[in-house]
Scaffold this motif. Structure first.
Motif, PDB file in Angstrom:
ATOM      1  N   PRO A  29       0.826  -1.203   0.000  1.00  0.00           N
ATOM      2  CA  PRO A  29       0.000   0.000   0.000  1.00  0.00           C
ATOM      3  C   PRO A  29       0.859   1.250   0.000  1.00  0.00           C
ATOM      4  CG  PRO A  29      -0.020  -1.028   2.158  1.00  0.00           C
ATOM      5  CD  PRO A  29       0.736  -1.945   1.235  1.00  0.00           C
ATOM      6  N   GLU A  30       0.356   2.260  -0.674  1.00  0.00           N
ATOM      7  CA  GLU A  30       1.091   3.523  -0.710  1.00  0.00           C
ATOM      8  C   GLU A  30       0.908   4.217   0.627  1.00  0.00           C
ATOM      9  OE1 GLU A  30       0.153   5.973  -4.024  1.00  0.00           O
ATOM     10  OE2 GLU A  30       0.124   4.285  -5.408  1.00  0.00           O
ATOM     11  N   PRO A  31       1.955   4.890   1.103  1.00  0.00           N
ATOM     12  CA  PRO A  31       1.817   5.592   2.374  1.00  0.00           C
ATOM     13  C   PRO A  31       0.801   6.724   2.225  1.00  0.00           C
ATOM     14  CG  PRO A  31       3.925   6.107   1.355  1.00  0.00           C
ATOM     15  CD  PRO A  31       3.267   5.051   0.528  1.00  0.00           C
ATOM     16  N   PRO A  32       0.038   7.000   3.274  1.00  0.00           N
ATOM     17  CA  PRO A  32      -0.950   8.075   3.189  1.00  0.00           C
ATOM     18  C   PRO A  32      -0.273   9.412   2.982  1.00  0.00           C
ATOM     19  CG  PRO A  32      -0.775   7.273   5.444  1.00  0.00           C
ATOM     20  CD  PRO A  32       0.073   6.387   4.583  1.00  0.00           C
TER      21      PRO A  32
END
Length: 94
Positions: A29-32
């Protein structure tokens, strides 16, 4: 003496082709991204899983087969259909 394995109903409906699971690939997942003006929203809360018990019902083989075929065609579980029907029956006003 060896017995031949009976094909699964789903295989029969697909023309006898065995089901082969596709390899699962996941991307991290991409970091927020928190920038100016953005709000970090909390993750949605999942509904707790309701405890289930087994209910055995005796039906003719033809009915069982027809129900399983229709459930496969519609992509639903037979258990879910039975639960919905039983709940609708209980909700009927006498």
């Amino acid at each position: 003496m060896t017995r031949s394995k009976r094909p699964k109903l789903g295989e029969v409906l697909r023309g006898g082709e065995p089901v082969v699971a596709a390899p699962v690939t996941t991307t991290p997942p991409e970091p927020p991204q928190q920038g100016r003006g953005e709000v970090d929203t909390p993750a949605p809360v999942e509904k707790p899983v309701e405890k289930m018990v087994q209910l055995n019902v005796t039906v003719p083989p033809e009915l069982r087969r027809a129900v399983r075929i229709k459930a496969l065609q519609e992509g639903v579980e037979v258990s879910a259909v039975v639960r919905e029907l039983l709940q609708a029956w209980l909700n009927q006003k006498s």
